[in-house]
Design an enzyme around this catalytic site. Structure first.
Site, PDB file in Angstrom:
ATOM      1  N   ARG A 174       0.884  -1.183   0.000  1.00 45.73           N
ATOM      2  CA  ARG A 174       0.000   0.000   0.000  1.00 45.73           C
ATOM      3  C   ARG A 174       0.909   1.217   0.000  1.00 45.73           C
ATOM      4  O   ARG A 174       1.745   1.381   0.898  1.00 45.73           O
ATOM      5  CB  ARG A 174      -0.888   0.004   1.245  1.00 45.73           C
ATOM      6  CG  ARG A 174      -1.559   1.346   1.450  1.00 45.73           C
ATOM      7  CD  ARG A 174      -2.617   1.335   2.521  1.00 45.73           C
ATOM      8  NE  ARG A 174      -3.787   0.600   2.103  1.00 45.73           N
ATOM      9  CZ  ARG A 174      -4.981   0.694   2.703  1.00 45.73           C
ATOM     10  NH1 ARG A 174      -5.136   1.483   3.750  1.00 45.73           N
ATOM     11  NH2 ARG A 174      -6.005  -0.009   2.273  1.00 45.73           N
ATOM     12  N   HIS A 219      -7.721   0.778  -5.917  1.00 45.28           N
ATOM     13  CA  HIS A 219      -7.850  -0.078  -4.725  1.00 45.28           C
ATOM     14  C   HIS A 219      -8.567  -1.377  -5.153  1.00 45.28           C
ATOM     15  O   HIS A 219      -9.741  -1.592  -4.850  1.00 45.28           O
ATOM     16  CB  HIS A 219      -8.644   0.676  -3.655  1.00 45.28           C
ATOM     17  CG  HIS A 219      -8.539   0.094  -2.276  1.00 45.28           C
ATOM     18  ND1 HIS A 219      -7.799  -1.036  -1.987  1.00 45.28           N
ATOM     19  CD2 HIS A 219      -9.103   0.490  -1.092  1.00 45.28           C
ATOM     20  CE1 HIS A 219      -7.894  -1.300  -0.695  1.00 45.28           C
ATOM     21  NE2 HIS A 219      -8.684  -0.402  -0.131  1.00 45.28           N
ATOM     22  N   GLN A 229     -10.353  -3.892  -2.648  1.00 47.41           N
ATOM     23  CA  GLN A 229     -11.599  -3.372  -2.087  1.00 47.41           C
ATOM     24  C   GLN A 229     -12.748  -3.512  -3.086  1.00 47.41           C
ATOM     25  O   GLN A 229     -13.840  -3.955  -2.715  1.00 47.41           O
ATOM     26  CB  GLN A 229     -11.431  -1.890  -1.709  1.00 47.41           C
ATOM     27  CG  GLN A 229     -12.693  -1.283  -1.129  1.00 47.41           C
ATOM     28  CD  GLN A 229     -13.065  -1.858   0.226  1.00 47.41           C
ATOM     29  OE1 GLN A 229     -12.253  -1.907   1.131  1.00 47.41           O
ATOM     30  NE2 GLN A 229     -14.314  -2.308   0.361  1.00 47.41           N
ATOM     31  N   ASP A 241     -17.187   7.460  -0.659  1.00 49.61           N
ATOM     32  CA  ASP A 241     -15.923   7.337   0.073  1.00 49.61           C
ATOM     33  C   ASP A 241     -15.623   8.716   0.660  1.00 49.61           C
ATOM     34  O   ASP A 241     -16.303   9.698   0.342  1.00 49.61           O
ATOM     35  CB  ASP A 241     -14.816   6.876  -0.904  1.00 49.61           C
ATOM     36  CG  ASP A 241     -13.504   6.512  -0.224  1.00 49.61           C
ATOM     37  OD1 ASP A 241     -13.458   6.423   1.022  1.00 49.61           O
ATOM     38  OD2 ASP A 241     -12.501   6.321  -0.957  1.00 49.61           O
ATOM     39  N   ARG A 291     -13.738  -8.351   2.667  1.00 47.79           N
ATOM     40  CA  ARG A 291     -12.320  -8.115   2.390  1.00 47.79           C
ATOM     41  C   ARG A 291     -11.500  -9.355   2.755  1.00 47.79           C
ATOM     42  O   ARG A 291     -10.548  -9.711   2.065  1.00 47.79           O
ATOM     43  CB  ARG A 291     -11.802  -6.901   3.195  1.00 47.79           C
ATOM     44  CG  ARG A 291     -12.331  -5.546   2.750  1.00 47.79           C
ATOM     45  CD  ARG A 291     -11.862  -5.187   1.343  1.00 47.79           C
ATOM     46  NE  ARG A 291     -10.446  -5.306   1.194  1.00 47.79           N
ATOM     47  CZ  ARG A 291      -9.560  -4.361   1.491  1.00 47.79           C
ATOM     48  NH1 ARG A 291      -9.973  -3.188   1.922  1.00 47.79           N
ATOM     49  NH2 ARG A 291      -8.268  -4.555   1.299  1.00 47.79           N
TER      50      ARG A 291
END
Ligand code: CP
Ligand code: NVA
Length: 302
Positions: A103, A130, A133, A221, A289
Site C-alpha cells: 500500500r 484499490h 476493495q 468514500d 475483504r
C-alpha cells in the site's frame, strides 16, 4: 521458458474470467466449503506506506487462516522508509517470501515493485486504485443480487478517487451501468474513464440524485483520501452537495443497498442514518475483504 508470474495490481488488466473465478473462490472460502491450511510454510510481506486497518488485518488474518504467515513492514521500521530503493527491496524480499502486498502513494511504485520482484505483487491501495476493495464490493453485490453483475446499476457519489477509478475498472470488466456524481474538478482519472466508456454504460454527472436513480448499489468514500489531509477544508466546501443521505437513497431501486469501503466520516460524505440504516451493507462488505484476499492469496501463493 518460465511462465510469467501473476500479480494483482489493476483489475482492468486482468481477464474477466479470472476475476469471476476469484469471486467464485471467495464464496467457497466464505461458506467453509474450502478450508484447511494450503499455505503452510508460505510467507507474505506486507509493505504499508500508508495507514490501514481492514487491509492489513484481513490480509494477515487471511494468511494465518490459510496456514501461512504475514510480515508487516512499515516506513517507520524498515529501510524502504529510509530511502532504500523499491528495486532493491523487491529483489531482496523475493528471496525471502512467496508474495508481497504493498500500500503506497504513487501507482508507479507498485508497478515497479512488480517488475523487479520475482514473486507475485498485490496492490493494497495506491492513489490511483484499490482493486482488493472493489473485489470485496463486487462480491457483496453478488451476495445481494446474484452472480450476473452485468445488469446492475451502480451509483458512485463523491470524489473521483482510487475507489471511483476502481469502480470504473469493474464496470469495464463486468459491463454494468455506472453513474458517477462528482463536483467539477474532482472527476476520476480521464484515461480510466475513457477505457470504461469503451466497455460499459458510464456517465459522469453533477447531480447525486440523478446518479442514484434506480441504482442497485449507491456507494461513496471520504472527501479527502490519505495524503490529501491538507485539502480537507477546501474539499468540505466543494463536496457539500455530494453527501449520501436519505433523499439520495430514496432515488435508488427498492432493493438498493449502500456500500462504503470505510473508514467513513458520518455527517460528511454519508449521513449516520444511511450508513447505520437498514440498506447499509458496510460491515458485510468489510468482512468480505477477508474472504476476497484469501481467494487472491490462495490463487497467487498456493
Ligand atoms: N477499506 C480499506 O482499505 O480500509 P483500510 O484503510 O483500513 O485498510
Ligand atoms: N480513498 C480512500 C480509501 C481508503 C480505504 C483513501 O485512499 O484514503
Amino acid at each position: 521458458m518460465e511462465p510469467r508470474k501473476r500479480d494483482f495490481i489493476d483489475i482492468a488488466e486482468i481477464e474477466t474470467c479470472y476475476l469471476r473465478r476469484l469471486l467464485e473462490l471467495t464464496g467457497r472460502l466464505k461458506s467453509g466449503e474450502l478450508s484447511g491450511r494450503p499455505l503452510e510454510g508460505r510467507t507474505l510481506a506486507m509493505i504499508f506506506r500508508k495507514s490501514s486497518t481492514r487491509t492489513r488485518v484481513s490480509t494477515e488474518a487471511g494468511m494465518t487462516q490459510l496456514g501461512g504467515h504475514a510480515i508487516m513492514i512499515s516506513d517507520r521500521d524498515s529501510q524502504i522508509g529510509r530511502g532504500e530503493s523499491v528495486a532493491d527491496t523487491a529483489k531482496v524480499l523475493s528471496r525471502y517470501v512467496h508474495a508481497i502486498l504493498i500500500r503506497t502513494f504513487g501507482h508507479d511504485e507498485v508497478a515497479q515493485l512488480a517488475r523487479e520482484a520475482s514473486v507475485p505483487v498485490i496492490n493494497g491501495l495506491t492513489d490511483l486504485l484499490h482493486p482488493c476493495q472493489v473485489m470485496a464490493d463486487l462480491y457483496t453485490a453478488v451476495e445481494e443480487f446474484g452472480e450476473d453483475l452485468s445488469g446492475l446499476r451502480i451509483a458512485w457519489i463523491g470524489d473521483g478517487n482510487n475507489m471511483a477509478n476502481s469502480w470504473l475498472n469493474a464496470a469495464y470488466k463486468f459491463g454494468f451501468r455506472l453513474r458517477i456524481a462528482c463536483p467539477e474538478g474532482y472527476g476520476p482519472d480521464p484515461r480510466i474513464l475513457a477505457r470504461a466508456r469503451s466497455g460499459a454504460d458510464v456517465e459522469v454527472l453533477r447531480s447525486p440524485v440523478e446518479a442514484a436513480t434506480g441504482a442497485h448499489v449507491v456507494t461513496t468514500d471520504v472527501w479527502a483520501s490519505m495524503g490529501q489531509e491538507d485539502e480537507q477544508a477546501v474539499r468540505e466546501v466543494a463536496f457539500a452537495g455530494f453527501r449520501v443521505d436519505e433523499d439520495v437513497m430514496a432515488q435508488a431501486d427498492p432493493s438498493g443497498i449502500f456500500l462504503h469501503c470505510l473508514p467513513a466520516h458520518r455527517g460528511e460524505e454519508v449521513t449516520a442514518d444511511v450508513i447505520d440504516g437498514p440498506r447499509s451493507r458496510v460491515f458485510q462488505e468489510a468482512e468480505n475483504r477477508l474472504h476476497v484476499i484469501k481467494a487472491i492469496l490462495l490463487d497467487l501463493v498456493g
